[in-house]
Scaffold this motif. Structure first.
Motif, PDB file in Angstrom:
ATOM      1  N   LEU A 104       0.849  -1.207   0.000  1.00  0.00           N
ATOM      2  CA  LEU A 104       0.000   0.000   0.000  1.00  0.00           C
ATOM      3  C   LEU A 104       0.878   1.249   0.000  1.00  0.00           C
ATOM      4  O   LEU A 104       0.607   2.218  -0.716  1.00  0.00           O
ATOM      5  N   LEU A 105       1.922   1.208   0.819  1.00  0.00           N
ATOM      6  CA  LEU A 105       2.816   2.374   0.904  1.00  0.00           C
ATOM      7  C   LEU A 105       3.520   2.626  -0.426  1.00  0.00           C
ATOM      8  O   LEU A 105       3.690   3.785  -0.829  1.00  0.00           O
TER       9      LEU A 105
ATOM     10  N   ARG B 201       2.385   1.793  -3.423  1.00  0.00           N
ATOM     11  CA  ARG B 201       1.397   2.336  -4.371  1.00  0.00           C
ATOM     12  C   ARG B 201       1.075   3.790  -4.038  1.00  0.00           C
ATOM     13  O   ARG B 201       0.962   4.638  -4.928  1.00  0.00           O
ATOM     14  N   ALA B 202       0.930   4.079  -2.758  1.00  0.00           N
ATOM     15  CA  ALA B 202       0.632   5.459  -2.365  1.00  0.00           C
ATOM     16  C   ALA B 202       1.818   6.364  -2.678  1.00  0.00           C
ATOM     17  O   ALA B 202       1.649   7.498  -3.148  1.00  0.00           O
TER      18      ALA B 202
ATOM     19  N   GLU C  75       2.050   7.515  -6.184  1.00  0.00           N
ATOM     20  CA  GLU C  75       1.089   8.587  -6.489  1.00  0.00           C
ATOM     21  C   GLU C  75       1.504   9.926  -5.883  1.00  0.00           C
ATOM     22  O   GLU C  75       1.423  10.968  -6.528  1.00  0.00           O
ATOM     23  N   ASN C  76       1.875   9.928  -4.621  1.00  0.00           N
ATOM     24  CA  ASN C  76       2.105  11.193  -3.912  1.00  0.00           C
ATOM     25  C   ASN C  76       3.016  10.948  -2.716  1.00  0.00           C
ATOM     26  O   ASN C  76       2.556  10.703  -1.602  1.00  0.00           O
TER      27      ASN C  76
END
Lengths: 241, 330
Positions: free
Chosen positions: B208-209, B211-212, B215-216
């Motif tokens: 998750l980290l 992927r996040a 993005e940003n």
């Protein structure tokens, strides 16, 4: 008078060759909602970002719970219990609503009373729990951004223009949510251009102009003084409703 | 974590893959030739995916243009040469298990050394040039040149043969089709790596980290996570995968030169651009597309094979300028 949770003293910030903050001085009292007002380009967003270490202060001191955090790294500052809701909302569009909240909850999966409160404040969060956040509407994205900030207890929440570009009905919904959040003793520093929201929610106020604080005081006093509003902001609060 | 309900897979890129396959079948005419070319294309594509997946994550997560990624491929291939020599008895034995006992250490050594080299490379070469693209291109290209010279020092300038163990050679004959065993193994390993990466990215908090962060990254830091540590981990894992890909690619070609990695850089950049920078799913689809098109065009029109992937990139970008599976940047 409440003790100060956050204090900025003579803070300067440079971005490339531009001298944006030019000696910012103000304090955020614990348990209050402090409004940071000012014209566009006054340095409000830069102030929030400098507090969080996203832009480094070139001079001055930022104290949080009396500790100097001026030169600390952003993750260290955030882990002191400071949450940030940027103007762009900063949601992760490719992650689901649930995954966005899982990341924000540092101490375990979001659950219990706090999650129920988020669902009560913002019902679309529950409705679209498994939907990619990028598919939410602008208002729903803002609800998600604020939910991330309150999914765990925080000492201070920095919020940058939460009502920007939202429909009046959603703004009223957000104002109600913040009003209830204030009852939980959460300290909030909010940048806001919507003066109806600012007047409804603000306990104290700091007004910026050209990278400096030009006024601090109680929000109620500023709201009652049209001449002062015109002098500080160019227009009265009534005009902006 | 529950499966993502409501999140629909974008089928269009997969439909494109199927359309390319069907069109190739119509043009080739012979089903057996088509199957052989398709398996070869899938094997090539999945090996490119293994090599390029780290590159796309490194670019997506930290905006780093690493022109030295081919170095880890070359190191992986040379480590495979040395390890298989070390285990030459097992590699030459007429037993699948004995062969496996030679190939597994070769793959592990390739991953371990390439990963360690990736850690060193990030600290010494990449870290001083974060956020400076031009300097990244210059210094990583320079790093690649230095590393290639060091390979000359350790392994010599000559082409190194890398014979596959006995049980990985030959082909399964089904009717009039000949399917190389090693290509099937490459497909299997590629699919396992892809499945593992998808599980990691979608079912774990580290995933998750990542992927996040793609993005940003600023927002990830504002939430209290140290993106730099995450990046080092991704860089090391990406380097290790490139090492694995290099070992497998070397065995695929049965020889290794110092330019084995540099030669793959153009294809890898095409793949990660076609896929959408930072997207693992896009890298997977892009790699398969590149592998299939290279094999089909190589058979149908050998003279244009060299430029076929550039043309493919142009066409895909005309259709989807951000790539097959673009990553949202907020």
């Amino acid at each position: 008078m409440a003790e100060n949770l956050l204090e900025l003293s003579g803070v300067h910030t440079h971005i490339a060759q531009y001298h944006i903050l030019q000696g910012v001085e103000f304090a955020v009292p614990r348990g209050e909602l402090t409004m940071l007002l000012g014209r566009n380009g006054a340095g409000k967003t830069t102030t929030l970002r400098t507090i969080l270490g996203l832009w480094r202060a070139s001079a001055g001191t930022i104290r949080f719970e009396s500790a100097d955090i001026t030169q600390r790294e952003t993750p260290d500052i955030a882990n002191l219990g400071i949450a940030y809701v940027p103007e762009s909302m900063g949601i992760f569009a490719g992650l689901t609503v649930q995954e966005n909240l899982v990341l924000a909850a540092r101490n375990g999966a979001p659950a219990g009373e706090r999650l129920e409160r988020i669902f009560r404040f913002f019902p679309p969060i529950k409705t679209f729990w498994h939907l990619p956040a990028g598919l939410l509407s602008g208002g729903q994205k803002q609800m998600l951004a604020i939910s991330r900030a309150i999914v765990e207890p925080r000492k201070l929440i920095l919020i940058d223009e939460p009502t920007k570009g939202l429909a009046p009905a959603i703004i009223n919904n957000l104002i109600e949510a913040f009003a209830e959040l204030k009852q939980t003793d959460t300290t909030i520093l909010m940048v806001e251009q919507n003066f109806h929201a600012a007047r409804s929610l603000g306990d104290s106020v700091a007004v910026m102009d050209s990278g400096r604080i030009v006024h601090t005081g109680r929000m109620a006093e500023l709201a009652a003084n049209e001449a002062l509003q015109t002098k500080l902001l160019g227009l009265s609060l009534e005009t902006h409703q | 974590m529950k499966p993502i309900e409501g999140q629909r897979l974008d089928w269009a890129p997969l439909a494109l893959l199927a359309a390319v396959g069907v069109a190739a079948l119509a043009l080739i005419g012979s089903p057996s030739t088509w199957v052989t070319l398709t398996i070869a294309g899938l094997a090539m594509g999945l090996l490119i995916f293994i090599m390029a997946s780290g590159l796309t994550l490194v670019f997506g997560l930290m905006d780093v243009m690493n022109f030295a990624h081919g170095l880890f491929i070359a190191i992986g291939a040379y480590l495979a040469v040395s390890t298989l020599r070390l285990f030459s008895a097992a590699a030459g034995a007429d037993s699948f298990l004995a062969n496996l006992a030679a190939v597994m250490p070769a793959m592990l050594a390739a991953m371990l050394v390439a990963g360690l080299l990736g850690w060193f490379f990030e600290r010494v070469i990449i870290r001083p040039v974060y956020g400076q693209h031009l300097k990244q291109i210059l210094i990583t290209t320079g790093g690649m040149i230095v590393a290639e010279q060091l390979i000359h020092v350790f392994w010599g300038p000559d082409l190194q043969p890398l014979a596959r163990p006995a049980s990985l050679r030959g082909a399964f004959i089904i009717g009039d089709m000949a399917i190389e065993k090693y290509r099937l193994i490459a497909v299997a390993i590629g699919l396992v790596v892809f499945a593992g990466m998808m599980l990691l990215l979608n079912r774990t908090k580290i995933g998750l980290l990542i992927r996040a962060g793609v993005e940003n990254k600023e927002m990830v830091e504002a939430m209290g996570y140290r993106i730099r540590r995450l990046f080092v981990g991704v860089f090391v894992a990406g380097s290790a995968l490139a090492g694995l890909g290099g070992a497998l690619w070397g065995m695929y070609q049965e020889s290794v030169t110092v330019h084995i990695g540099a030669n793959m850089m153009v294809l890898m950049f095409i793949v990660i651009i076609i896929g959408g920078l930072g997207s693992i799913g896009g890298c997977f689809a892009g790699a398969l597309l590149v592998g299939l098109v290279a094999n089909y065009v190589g058979y149908l029109a050998p003279k244009v094979a060299l430029g076929s992937n550039i043309l493919l990139m142009v066409l895909v970008l005309l259709w989807r300028p951000q790539g097959l599976y673009p990553v949202s940047k907020t």
